[in-house]
Design a protein around this motif. Structure first.
Motif, short mmCIF file in Angstrom:
data_model
loop_
_atom_site.label_atom_id
_atom_site.label_comp_id
_atom_site.label_asym_id
_atom_site.label_seq_id
_atom_site.Cartn_x
_atom_site.Cartn_y
_atom_site.Cartn_z
N THR A 170 4.89 1.39 6.91
CA THR A 170 4.60 -0.01 7.20
C THR A 170 5.91 -0.77 7.36
OG1 THR A 170 2.57 0.11 5.88
CG2 THR A 170 3.43 -2.08 6.37
N PHE A 183 0.86 6.27 8.82
CA PHE A 183 0.54 6.80 7.50
C PHE A 183 0.78 8.30 7.55
CE2 PHE A 183 -3.31 6.65 10.03
CZ PHE A 183 -3.91 7.88 9.83
N SER A 184 0.76 8.93 6.40
CA SER A 184 0.99 10.36 6.34
C SER A 184 -0.19 11.10 6.97
CB SER A 184 1.17 10.81 4.88
OG SER A 184 1.42 12.18 4.80
N SER A 191 -3.02 6.94 -2.75
CA SER A 191 -2.42 5.64 -2.45
C SER A 191 -3.16 4.50 -3.14
CB SER A 191 -2.41 5.40 -0.94
OG SER A 191 -3.72 5.42 -0.41
N ASN A 222 0.87 -3.22 8.82
CA ASN A 222 0.10 -2.27 8.00
C ASN A 222 -1.09 -1.73 8.78
OD1 ASN A 222 -1.21 -0.86 5.92
ND2 ASN A 222 -0.55 -2.35 4.40
N HIS A 277 6.87 4.71 -7.29
CA HIS A 277 5.74 5.60 -7.54
C HIS A 277 5.69 6.02 -9.01
CE1 HIS A 277 3.77 6.26 -3.67
NE2 HIS A 277 4.97 6.08 -3.12
N THR A 288 9.78 0.35 3.43
CA THR A 288 8.74 1.20 2.87
C THR A 288 8.26 2.19 3.92
OG1 THR A 288 7.05 -0.42 3.48
CG2 THR A 288 7.95 -0.57 1.26
N GLU A 315 0.84 -1.20 0.00
CA GLU A 315 0.00 0.00 0.00
C GLU A 315 0.87 1.24 0.00
OE1 GLU A 315 -3.54 2.21 2.54
OE2 GLU A 315 -2.64 0.38 3.33
N TYR A 316 1.90 1.24 0.83
CA TYR A 316 2.85 2.37 0.89
C TYR A 316 4.16 1.89 0.28
CZ TYR A 316 -0.64 4.18 4.09
OH TYR A 316 -1.83 4.61 4.65
#
Length: 598
Positions: A211, A362-363, A53, A477, A42, A208, A35-36
């Motif tokens: 996560t 997460f961000s 995402s 995650n 990217h 990553t 996911e990340y």
């Protein structure tokens, strides 16, 4: 889109043409289905500028489209030049419809078979075959060929995750997998999901963002041997000692050579996770392939006693950090020019004070006013906004701790909210309470409970375009299956030990957004019934509540929840936060005559 993005699109089109293709698929994905992802993966963002995402881009000779889900319908057109990319809803049906309009029959769409699961390609082919469109894998990713300044892939060492946090040894987790393989006469099982591999091996990493999973593939043989394929620079002596004799560590580049040797062997894989590239290799080797769901998915979702205790402790420490932040916010925003990015930095500083904190999960979504209506908005220097009075502020954030992962959202009134904002907030709150309070029979799925959270918005013709809840990992995650709460799909049955979020919301584009999110633990009750225990201990803003819309039972729930927060945390928050917490958790007073139906 800036000039660079336009040039990138044109370069990609020239390369597609040189490969005799009509188009190329660019997913938000890497070979691990993370996911990340690391910056080097990217590709979709590099091509379009879209920072979400999830998503897919299809580039054709004369047209291109970005497909996004409901979380990004507001965000995507703001980040992507819509003259070059139309923004479409993300579904196989929508993709089929768009291609039927823009791609003649007989054309070939190229794709990187490392980036798509077997299940995804099967679904695409089912919809595209009737259109006469062929999917054809290419040996190299076409984006990589034109991405001249592509970042270097990170190479962080793996870190053993002690049994005191995992609650179960690698050997104990492996035993039922081997027993299942023996029962079905399997020769090998291939695992490609980093979270499952990290959980099974009791390893973590910083490969990553957000996560702490290990980027590796695993092959388990029926005799108990395990081959782990990764960059060996990540594998320290501590890692080798922790994994023990059963695990042989191999270079990632050796993986396909080993798979190619599985002629006539019976191999178990999960088509929902396995890259199409690996299945193609197995078929070429004439292996007997058996599809079954990754056994570690349910294993890591059902938190053991140690993981449950860790989740409770991590949520409590994380709640302390957020309470200290909210108290700081109230002291600061009126007299200082506090920006969205300032709040992100302050919240991180508060979390860094907490035991076992490893980083954000997460961000952080720090959004004021219209930005809060963008479900997954993240401030940056170009969008950074000062928190002003008479606006709604939405904070969605989480932390990674050695003993658990957190995710919480609170919506705060900066000044006096409008009657409409209070009405919408209270309807979201009523749904939040209804879900948190429900008692349900064993065998219930999250989809069956979703309506509880939406019903009060539906009463006035409103809704939200995201799921109501997702599972959460244990120092893994922040979004974890198989359990979820949402409208569609076929989610897993909710079972004791599962964690799931409770996060209804409402978003008025261009004006404000509301979400209330807490983490719930599924607990057994009696007579085959289950319920939820709310682990998040952060006050819900009373300023935004329209008490007249609340029932007596709902007010009692709020008061009990706030009393629990104050009792547990008033002695643990910062000294300057105690007064704020006392005020934020004051009981709501009500009279029966003031109540009305919501």
């Amino acid at each position: 889109m800036n000039k660079n993005h336009s040039l990138r699109l044109e370069s990609l089109r020239q390369l597609i043409s040189s490969f005799k293709g009509w188009g190329f698929l660019v997913p938000y994905s890497n070979c691990f289905q993370n996911e990340y992802m690391a910056d080097c993966d990217h590709r979709l963002q590099w091509l379009t500028g879209f920072k979400g995402s999830a998503g897919l881009v299809i580039v054709l000779a004369n047209h291109a489209a970005l497909f996004v889900d409901g979380r990004y319908t507001v965000q995507a057109p703001q980040e992507v030049e819509t003259r070059n990319f139309s923004v479409e809803p993300y579904s196989v049906d929508s993709i089929e419809k768009w291609l039927s309009q823009h791609s003649p029959a007989g054309q070939v769409l190229l794709y990187d078979s490392w980036l798509y699961t077997v299940q995804q390609i099967s679904s695409y082919k089912k919809h595209l075959d009737p259109l006469g469109i062929t999917l054809e894998p290419c040996d190299d990713n076409l984006i990589d060929a034109v991405w001249v300044d592509r970042p270097v892939r990170p190479c962080e060492p793996f870190v053993p995750h002690p049994d005191e946090f995992s609650g179960k040894s690698f050997k104990n987790k492996l035993e039922p997998i081997l027993a299942s393989m023996k029962l079905k006469s399997l020769d090998y099982m291939i695992m490609t999901n980093p979270e499952s591999i990290s959980w099974l091996l009791n390893m973590r990493s910083n490969d990553t963002p957000f996560t702490p999973s290990c980027q590796a593939f695993l092959i388990i043989d029926h005799g108990g041997g395990v081959q782990a394929f990764t960059d060996l620079k990540k594998v320290t002596q501590d890692v080798r000692n922790h994994s023990g004799d059963p695990v042989s560590w191999c270079e990632f580049k050796q993986f396909l050579d080993v798979v190619s040797s599985f002629s006539t062997k019976k191999v178990r894989v999960d088509f929902g996770q396995l890259p199409q590239k690996i299945l193609d290799c197995l078929r070429h080797a004439k292996a007997e392939v058996l599809h079954e769901t990754d056994p570690c998915i349910l294993g890591r979702a059902l938190k053991n006693d140690v993981e449950q205790a860790g989740a409770i402790a991590a949520q409590e420490r994380d709640s302390i950090a957020v309470i200290n932040f909210l108290a700081w916010l109230e002291r600061s925003y009126q007299n200082k020019k506090i920006t969205e990015l300032d709040t992100v930095a302050e919240l991180l500083k508060q979390r860094q004070k907490q035991t076992y904190f490893q980083g954000e999960s997460f961000s952080t979504i720090s959004a004021v006013g219209p930005h809060a209506a963008i479900v997954h908005y993240h401030p940056d220097p170009l969008t950074n906004t000062i928190l002003s009075e008479d606006a709604i502020y939405l904070l969605d954030s989480g932390g990674q701790y050695l003993d658990g992962t957190t995710d919480t959202t609170r919506t705060i009134a900066l000044g006096q909210p409008t009657d409409e904002q209070k009405d919408r907030f209270t309807r979201v709150l009523k749904g939040h309470i209804a879900l948190a309070s429900i008692i349900f029979p064993d065998g219930t799925t999250g989809q069956q409970l979703d309506v509880l959270a939406r019903q009060f918005l539906w009463h006035v013709g409103l809704d939200y375009e995201h799921s109501t809840g997702h599972g959460i990992g244990s120092y893994l995650n922040v979004h974890e299956g198989p359990q979820r709460i949402g409208k569609g799909g076929h989610g897993a049955v909710l079972q004791p030990g599962m964690l799931v979020t409770n996060e209804p919301g409402y978003y008025k584009a261009g004006e404000y957004g509301i979400r209330i999110e807490s983490v719930l633990l599924v607990i057994p009750l009696n007579s085959n019934f289950l319920g939820f225990k709310t682990l998040t201990l952060i006050p819900i803003d009373r300023m935004l509540m329209d008490v007249s819309l609340l029932t007596k039972q709902e007010i009692e729930w709020i008061n009990a929840y706030h009393d629990k927060i104050f009792t547990k945390l008033s002695s643990k928050v910062d000294e300057q936060s105690t007064g704020w917490l006392q005020e934020a958790t004051k009981p709501i007073k009500f009279s029966e005559s003031s109540l009305k139906n919501g």
